[in-house]
Design a protein around this motif. Sequence first.
Motif, PDB file in Angstrom:
ATOM      1  N   GLU A  53      -5.487  -2.820  10.612  1.00  0.00           N
ATOM      2  CA  GLU A  53      -4.659  -4.029  10.601  1.00  0.00           C
ATOM      3  C   GLU A  53      -5.516  -5.264  10.378  1.00  0.00           C
ATOM      4  OE1 GLU A  53      -1.184  -6.142  13.347  1.00  0.00           O
ATOM      5  OE2 GLU A  53      -2.165  -4.289  14.003  1.00  0.00           O
ATOM      6  N   SER A  55      -8.300  -5.319   8.727  1.00  0.00           N
ATOM      7  CA  SER A  55      -8.779  -5.255   7.345  1.00  0.00           C
ATOM      8  C   SER A  55      -7.679  -5.602   6.346  1.00  0.00           C
ATOM      9  CB  SER A  55      -9.329  -3.861   7.047  1.00  0.00           C
ATOM     10  OG  SER A  55      -9.644  -3.706   5.686  1.00  0.00           O
ATOM     11  N   LEU A  56      -6.471  -5.084   6.591  1.00  0.00           N
ATOM     12  CA  LEU A  56      -5.369  -5.264   5.645  1.00  0.00           C
ATOM     13  C   LEU A  56      -4.613  -6.568   5.856  1.00  0.00           C
ATOM     14  CD1 LEU A  56      -3.879  -1.629   5.800  1.00  0.00           C
ATOM     15  CD2 LEU A  56      -5.145  -2.632   3.875  1.00  0.00           C
ATOM     16  N   PRO A  60      -0.819  -0.754   8.723  1.00  0.00           N
ATOM     17  CA  PRO A  60      -0.766   0.199   7.613  1.00  0.00           C
ATOM     18  C   PRO A  60       0.654   0.724   7.427  1.00  0.00           C
ATOM     19  CG  PRO A  60      -2.493   0.785   9.176  1.00  0.00           C
ATOM     20  CD  PRO A  60      -1.706  -0.308   9.795  1.00  0.00           C
ATOM     21  N   GLU A  65      -2.913   4.650   3.197  1.00  0.00           N
ATOM     22  CA  GLU A  65      -3.632   3.552   3.831  1.00  0.00           C
ATOM     23  C   GLU A  65      -4.282   3.992   5.139  1.00  0.00           C
ATOM     24  OE1 GLU A  65      -1.193  -0.353   2.161  1.00  0.00           O
ATOM     25  OE2 GLU A  65      -0.774   0.389   4.188  1.00  0.00           O
TER      26      GLU A  65
END
Length: 391
Positions: A53, A55-56, A60, A65
Motif C-alpha cells: 500500500e 508503494s502503490l 493492492p 499486484e
Amino acid sequence: MQNRQTPHAALPRPLHDENARQDFVMNFRRYLSRSIAPGAFGAYHKRVEPALEASLGRKPETADEIRPGMLRDPIYQLWSAMQRQSQEMVWDSVIDTIERSLPEMQEQASKGGPLGSLRLAGDDFEIPRYHSVYDIHLQPGGYHGEVGRDDVSAGLIYDMGVPIYSVGMMGKENASTGQTIVNYVRSAHPDFRPLRILDLGCAIGNSTLPWAQAFPEAEVHGIDVGAGCLRHAHVRANALGVEAHFSQQNAEAMDFADGSFDLIVSALLFHETSRSAVPNILKECARLLAPGGMMVHFDGFRTEAIDPLRAFFGEWEIYNNNERFLRTVHRLDWVGEVAAAGFERDRVGYEKTPFVSFEAITKPGTKGYMTGFGDVPLLVASKSPALAGGQ
C-alpha cells in the motif's frame, strides 16, 4: 490406519509401512492447510499489504499486484515450498504399493469384467499436447502415461493418490465432484430423466459412476485420452458393481453420432485443456446433445469478483502444480464461449450448488489454502426441444 477410501478388488492393499507413509503425507497436507497457510494469510495483512500500500499509494487490487510481496515473505515461502514438496510426496507414497501389486492388477484388468465395456483407440491415437507437454498435478507420467502394453499404473496412481491429495474431500469413492453435479441435476431438474449420459474427461470413472448409480435406467459413457486410466476405470467399475461404458477419445472430436446424449457433463475437465481446445469441446457438446438435452460442467469458473488475496492463493496451482490453463479458465467469458459453440444464449448460464465436501480441512474460523468449496458455480446449457411436427 486412516480409511481413505472404500476398498475394492481393483485397488491395491498397502502394507503396514506403506499405509503409515500414506497417512503421514495426508496428515502433513492437512497440517499445512490448517496451521501453516493461515500464518501466510496473517503475514499478508501484517507485513505485505502495508508495504504494498505504501508503494502503490493504495491497497493492492489484484493477485498480480500481491504476488511480488508474497513471494518475498518467509512464511509464505515456507508454506509454498512445503506444499510443493507434499504434492510430490503424494505420488511417491503410493508408488511402492502400486509397483508391488502391479502384476496382479494388470492381470485382473486384462480380464475385464461383464459389466459395461471398454474401447481403446489404436497405437496411432494422438495424446493432446496440453497433456503430453508436462505432468498435470506432478503425477509421474501424467494421466496418460504408459510403461508397457495393457498398463494400468496411471489409473492406480490416480485412484490411490487423489484421496491423499484432496485430504479426504473427494470421499470414499473419489466421487465428490461427480456427486456434486448429480445432486444439482436431481434437485434443480427433478423431472429430468436422461437415458444416455456422457462424462467428458472421466479418468478412472470416479465422476462417471455416480451417474450410473443415480440413473440406473440410463446408458452411461465416459471418455478420456488416457488408456491406463480407462483400463482401470473399467475393472474398477466392475469391482464396485456399477455398469458404465468407457472409450479412449479426445473430447475435441468424438466418434458418437449427432444427438446421441440427453446429458453431457464434465468434472474438472476444462482447466486441463487449452484455449484452442475449449471451442472444439463445446461444439462437440452442441453436436452430441439431443433436442431438449442439457450439459453441465464443473470447473474453476469465477462468476464474481473475489478477494485479491484469495485469488492469489487460488493461483498457486498454476505456478507450482502444472495447472497452466487454470488462469484462463478463471477469466474466460464462458457464457459467450458456449453461445458461440451453437447454444442459444438465453439457455446458457451459471447455477450455484453446494459442493459435496466429505471433510473440511481447515479449522472452523480460520483461513487456509483449501477451506472447502461451499457453493460452487456450474456452467449449464440446454438445447432447444424439437418442435412439434419436426419443424
